[in-house]
Design an enzyme around this catalytic site. Sequence first.
Site, PDB file in Angstrom:
ATOM      1  CE  LYS A  41      -2.972  -2.461   3.233  1.00 36.28           C
ATOM      2  NZ  LYS A  41      -3.376  -2.464   4.670  1.00 36.28           N
ATOM      3  CG  ASP A  98       6.969   1.863   0.290  1.00 36.99           C
ATOM      4  OD1 ASP A  98       7.798   1.059  -0.204  1.00 36.99           O
ATOM      5  OD2 ASP A  98       6.233   1.555   1.246  1.00 36.99           O
ATOM      6  CG  ASP A 101      15.367  -1.051   4.301  1.00 37.08           C
ATOM      7  OD1 ASP A 101      16.546  -0.670   4.447  1.00 37.08           O
ATOM      8  OD2 ASP A 101      14.695  -1.494   5.243  1.00 37.08           O
TER       9      ASP A 101
END
Length: 170
Positions: A41, A98, A101
């Site tokens: 999301k 998003d 990492d």
Amino acid sequence: MDARLSSLISPEEIAEKIRLIAFEINRQYKGKELTLIVVLKGAMCMAADLMRLIEVPFTVETVRAESYGARGTTPGELTLTGIERLEIAGRDLLIIEDIYDTGRTLDKISQALLEKNPKSLKTVVLLCRKSAPKRPDFTLFEISDEFVVGYGLDYKEHFRGLPGIFILHP
Ligand code: 5GP
Ligand code: MG
């Protein structure tokens, strides 16, 4: 939700970077047609803002990646859903994610998409860790190792609606 936040990136800085990245995407894909693959999301906010500035024809698909869930800031097992049903052979794909990492999520999604023989595959991420092993094709901001929330990013499903990006202090 009880947590201490400090501002890292303002809504204005995000808007400015979105414009620059959209300009670059429009330039690189001129004359082509894109399929945007939005990773749910966390990439919802960026996707909504970015797609309104993309001027080449495009369609939108979503896939879902889950690793943190209710555990908060500790990654668990990674599950991907929504890739099986995609019909993307011969398409120019742009994944919208998003944060890059460790790269585990984007690498796994990229691999699964490449098995469906797209014409091309690039990635755009809102945030990339300075410590990340590789670099996505387009990155809006590079950040250090703090855990961040806002503009789509959550802590235990909260804070996705903050208009800017904030460091969450444990
Ligand atoms: P990776 O697989 O690259 O290690 O991690 C990527 C995923 O971990 C992202 O899609 C995001 O969901 C989550 N993640 C990594 N760092 C952060 C962070 O600082 N804040 C939030 N909210 N999610 C993060
Ligand atoms: Mg995510």
